[in-house]
Design a protein around this motif. Structure first.
Motif, mmCIF file in Angstrom:
data_model
loop_
_atom_site.group_PDB
_atom_site.id
_atom_site.type_symbol
_atom_site.label_atom_id
_atom_site.label_comp_id
_atom_site.label_asym_id
_atom_site.label_seq_id
_atom_site.Cartn_x
_atom_site.Cartn_y
_atom_site.Cartn_z
ATOM 1 N N ARG A 127 10.984 -9.103 -3.442
ATOM 2 C CA ARG A 127 10.283 -8.351 -2.404
ATOM 3 C C ARG A 127 8.846 -8.005 -2.808
ATOM 4 N NH1 ARG A 127 13.288 -4.221 1.237
ATOM 5 N NH2 ARG A 127 15.039 -5.433 1.907
ATOM 6 N N VAL A 129 5.078 -8.962 -3.475
ATOM 7 C CA VAL A 129 4.106 -9.996 -3.132
ATOM 8 C C VAL A 129 3.080 -10.115 -4.269
ATOM 9 C CG1 VAL A 129 2.267 -10.642 -1.523
ATOM 10 C CG2 VAL A 129 4.393 -9.632 -0.672
ATOM 11 N N GLY A 162 0.223 4.172 -5.613
ATOM 12 C CA GLY A 162 0.847 3.352 -4.567
ATOM 13 C C GLY A 162 0.542 1.874 -4.664
ATOM 14 N N LEU A 163 0.314 1.363 -5.871
ATOM 15 C CA LEU A 163 -0.040 -0.056 -5.998
ATOM 16 C C LEU A 163 1.093 -0.919 -6.537
ATOM 17 C CD1 LEU A 163 -3.772 0.032 -7.191
ATOM 18 C CD2 LEU A 163 -2.851 -0.278 -4.897
ATOM 19 N N GLY A 164 2.267 -0.348 -6.740
ATOM 20 C CA GLY A 164 3.417 -1.190 -7.093
ATOM 21 C C GLY A 164 3.917 -1.085 -8.521
ATOM 22 N N LYS A 165 3.474 -0.057 -9.269
ATOM 23 C CA LYS A 165 3.927 0.073 -10.663
ATOM 24 C C LYS A 165 5.433 0.359 -10.711
ATOM 25 C CE LYS A 165 1.070 3.517 -11.374
ATOM 26 N NZ LYS A 165 0.391 3.611 -10.070
ATOM 27 N N THR A 166 5.851 1.333 -9.898
ATOM 28 C CA THR A 166 7.273 1.691 -9.890
ATOM 29 C C THR A 166 8.109 0.513 -9.404
ATOM 30 O OG1 THR A 166 6.636 3.947 -9.401
ATOM 31 C CG2 THR A 166 8.930 3.374 -8.982
ATOM 32 N N HIS A 167 7.599 -0.173 -8.396
ATOM 33 C CA HIS A 167 8.327 -1.325 -7.860
ATOM 34 C C HIS A 167 8.575 -2.351 -8.973
ATOM 35 C CE1 HIS A 167 8.936 -4.162 -4.233
ATOM 36 N NE2 HIS A 167 9.399 -4.747 -5.307
ATOM 37 N N ILE A 320 -0.705 0.806 -1.125
ATOM 38 C CA ILE A 320 0.304 0.036 -0.376
ATOM 39 C C ILE A 320 1.333 0.963 0.263
ATOM 40 C CG2 ILE A 320 2.042 -1.801 -0.575
ATOM 41 C CD1 ILE A 320 0.207 -2.910 -2.812
ATOM 42 N N ARG A 321 1.531 2.100 -0.327
ATOM 43 C CA ARG A 321 2.447 3.069 0.289
ATOM 44 C C ARG A 321 1.900 3.487 1.652
ATOM 45 N NH1 ARG A 321 2.643 6.632 -3.617
ATOM 46 N NH2 ARG A 321 4.263 5.551 -4.764
ATOM 47 N N GLU A 324 2.348 0.614 4.144
ATOM 48 C CA GLU A 324 3.720 0.594 4.659
ATOM 49 C C GLU A 324 3.955 1.751 5.622
ATOM 50 O OE1 GLU A 324 6.184 -1.417 0.981
ATOM 51 O OE2 GLU A 324 6.244 0.743 1.213
HETATM 52 N N1 LIG Z 1 2.843 -6.331 -4.300
HETATM 53 C C1 LIG Z 1 3.697 -5.647 -3.532
HETATM 54 N N2 LIG Z 1 4.522 -6.291 -2.687
HETATM 55 C C2 LIG Z 1 5.359 -5.619 -1.883
HETATM 56 N N3 LIG Z 1 5.453 -4.280 -1.836
HETATM 57 C C3 LIG Z 1 4.659 -3.581 -2.671
HETATM 58 C C4 LIG Z 1 3.752 -4.223 -3.553
HETATM 59 N N4 LIG Z 1 3.095 -3.277 -4.246
HETATM 60 C C5 LIG Z 1 3.569 -2.108 -3.822
HETATM 61 N N5 LIG Z 1 4.509 -2.274 -2.885
HETATM 62 C C6 LIG Z 1 5.237 -1.228 -2.160
HETATM 63 O O1 LIG Z 1 4.367 -0.106 -2.032
HETATM 64 C C7 LIG Z 1 5.071 1.100 -2.190
HETATM 65 C C8 LIG Z 1 4.440 1.922 -3.301
HETATM 66 O O2 LIG Z 1 4.646 1.243 -4.531
HETATM 67 P P1 LIG Z 1 5.053 2.000 -5.883
HETATM 68 O O3 LIG Z 1 5.843 3.228 -5.596
HETATM 69 O O4 LIG Z 1 5.628 1.005 -6.795
HETATM 70 O O5 LIG Z 1 3.599 2.438 -6.348
HETATM 71 P P2 LIG Z 1 3.155 3.152 -7.698
HETATM 72 O O6 LIG Z 1 2.034 2.334 -8.235
HETATM 73 O O7 LIG Z 1 4.313 3.389 -8.584
HETATM 74 O O8 LIG Z 1 2.582 4.510 -7.129
HETATM 75 P P3 LIG Z 1 2.496 5.988 -7.820
HETATM 76 O O9 LIG Z 1 1.359 5.936 -8.757
HETATM 77 O O10 LIG Z 1 2.247 6.875 -6.661
HETATM 78 O O11 LIG Z 1 3.813 6.248 -8.492
HETATM 79 C C9 LIG Z 1 6.512 0.719 -2.493
HETATM 80 O O12 LIG Z 1 7.256 0.802 -1.298
HETATM 81 C C10 LIG Z 1 6.419 -0.719 -2.951
HETATM 82 O O13 LIG Z 1 7.581 -1.445 -2.640
#
Ligand SMILES: Nc1ncnc2c1ncn2[C@@H]1O[C@H](COP(=O)(O)OP(=O)(O)OP(=O)(O)O)[C@@H](O)[C@H]1O
Length: 458
Positions: A127, A129, A162-167, A320-321, A324
């Protein structure tokens, strides 16, 4: 379970308001109500099938957890639609999607408990990208998932909110867990680690705290920047880290900045965090944002017109949050009003968020005058004719949006109007566009023309 149902629901709402983002809470939770609480079963009613399905799919476990926390016993949650469980046309057709029936919450909760990790099953590699902004972080995460404890240990993921680190971090956990369901994969936020530590100190159970964390096969630690200023937690984390690392166990860390930029982080931790691989994630470009929206829509079985994807992706650039969230709001809006999914229809709920394009006052005056078939003198003059003052107000609003000029300066551009006149105009147009769809359309057309004219001017 002595607590009256209204009182219970108030407490649930208070807790969820803190836990969930504002749009999520306002759209899905606040509109629901608790109907009945009997035999450890709570019935929640929602305004339409769309909301019911959404709650059922995404929030039922969260609600069950919160209710269980408050009541102290597990509770089954049933979500219904108010006024009978009927499918309205609005729920089904316009959105073009239907969620599969989901089993009662107990089965999900039971599954999650078995899993024993706190991983979100949506956060998987398939999931995610991949774009130029995150290619390295993605590749490193996949490598770690395939061969944990080898060369990238620790893996340090850093990047803005919100850039996808946790993901990515959880994707590593989910990947391993799929192959080795018995492996001990711990996902923990730094805040949780700190709280566990405090509890252990308070309960005199440091031994079991240490045994717990040091038993991990993979330890995923989120938001490590919150170690800042927590001397004792840093100390304890240092030993946990060393034990795991020496045993060849994988540690993955996420932070909003690189180790060196975390103030008051102990030097020895900083150097350990840097000894594996630091992979950063940048904000995604337009194509990647569009691909993310596309993928999300595919997973939800929604058909999104290309110009809608472009519109949302163009307006939400750095998180990205939020991207979405904008899609969810748009879906909710068109569903509630029973509208087809078009740019015109979603503009009122999304507005012109983060308009990046800049334009000169001259371009704006020209475009507005031309659009309304007036002269620039009309806009700068003092005529109170309705169509002229309407165009003037729109012009002032757009100038504020596009130029960032102060209110008095905009007043000057419009022939020396007072700054309160400008302020009143900007407020009026801003408020009206939330309800007036013709105005929203007009603003969009004007924005397009301003963007095009500005491009040609450069
Ligand atoms: N490259 C990607 N492809 C698909 N979905 C993404 C991608 N990057 C981020 N997301 C989605 O964006 C949302 C925020 O991502 P995530 O929680 O991983 O951000 P984060 O970097 O951990 O943020 P924070 O610093 O606030 O903890 C999630 O729903 C995640 O699935």
């Amino acid at each position: 379970m002595e607590i009256p149902i209204d009182n219970l629901w108030c407490q649930v709402l208070e807790r969820l308001q803190l836990e969930l983002s504002r749009p999520t809470f306002e759209t899905w939770i606040k509109t629901a109500s608790a109907e009945q609480l009997e035999n450890n079963c709570l019935v929640i009613s929602t305004p339409n099938l769309f909301a019911r399905n959404w709650l059922q799919k995404y929030y039922i476990n969260t609600i069950a957890r919160v209710v269980q926390d408050i009541l102290g016993v597990p509770v089954e949650i049933y979500i219904t639609v108010a006024q009978g469980d009927e499918v309205s046309p609005l729920d089904k057709q316009e959105v073009g999607w239907e969620l599969p029936a989901v089993n009662p919450v107990t089965s999900n909760v039971a599954k999650n408990q078995q899993k024993s990790t706190d991983l979100n099953s949506k956060y998987v590699f398939s999931r995610f990208v991949v774009g130029a902004n995150n290619r390295m972080a993605h590749a490193a995460s996949l490598a770690v998932a395939e061969y944990p404890g080898r060369e990238f240990n620790p893996l340090f993921l850093c990047g803005g909110v919100g850039l996808g680190k946790t993901h990515l971090m959880q994707a590593i956990g989910n990947y391993r867990w799929e192959i080795y369901p018995d492996s001990k994969i711990f996902y923990v936020s730094t805040e949780q680690f700190t709280n566990d530590l405090i509890t252990a100190i308070r309960n005199d159970s440091m031994q079991s705290f240490r045994e717990h964390y040091r038993a991990a096969d993979i330890l995923l630690v989120d938001d490590i920047q919150f170690l800042e200023g927590k001397e004792y937690t840093q100390e304890e984390f240092f030993h946990t880290f060393n034990t795991l690392h020496e045993a060849g166990k994988q540690v993955v860390i996420a932070s909003d900045r690189p180790p060196k930029q975390i103030p008051s982080l102990q030097e020895r931790l900083c150097s350990r965090f840097s000894m594996g691989l630091i992979a950063d994630i940048q904000p995604p470009d337009l194509e990647t944002r569009m691909a993310i929206l596309q993928k999300k829509a595919e997973y939800e079985n929604i058909r999104l017109p290309r110009d809608v994807i472009e519109y949302i992706a163009y307006n939400y650039t750095s998180n990205i949050r939020e991207l979405e969230g904008a899609l969810i709001r748009a879906l909710a809006y068109i569903s509630i009003w029973g509208l087809p999914m078009t740019v015109e229809n979603i503009t009122p709920v999304l507005g012109t968020h983060s308009q990046k394009m800049e334009a000169t006052p001259e371009v704006i005056l020209n475009v507005v005058a031309d659009f309304f078939n007036l002269s620039i003198e009309d806009l700068k003059g003092n005529s109170r004719r309705r169509e002229i003052s309407w165009a003037r107000q729109i012009g002032m609003y757009l100038m504020r949006q596009y130029t960032g000029l102060s209110l008095p300066r905009i007043g000057e551009e419009f022939g020396g109007k007072d700054h309160t006149t400008v302020m009143y105009s900007c407020e009026k147009i801003k408020q009206l566009q939330e309800t007036d769809r013709t105005l929203t359309q007009t603003l969009r057309q004007l924005s397009d023309r301003i963007n095009i004219n500005s491009r040609y001017q450069k």
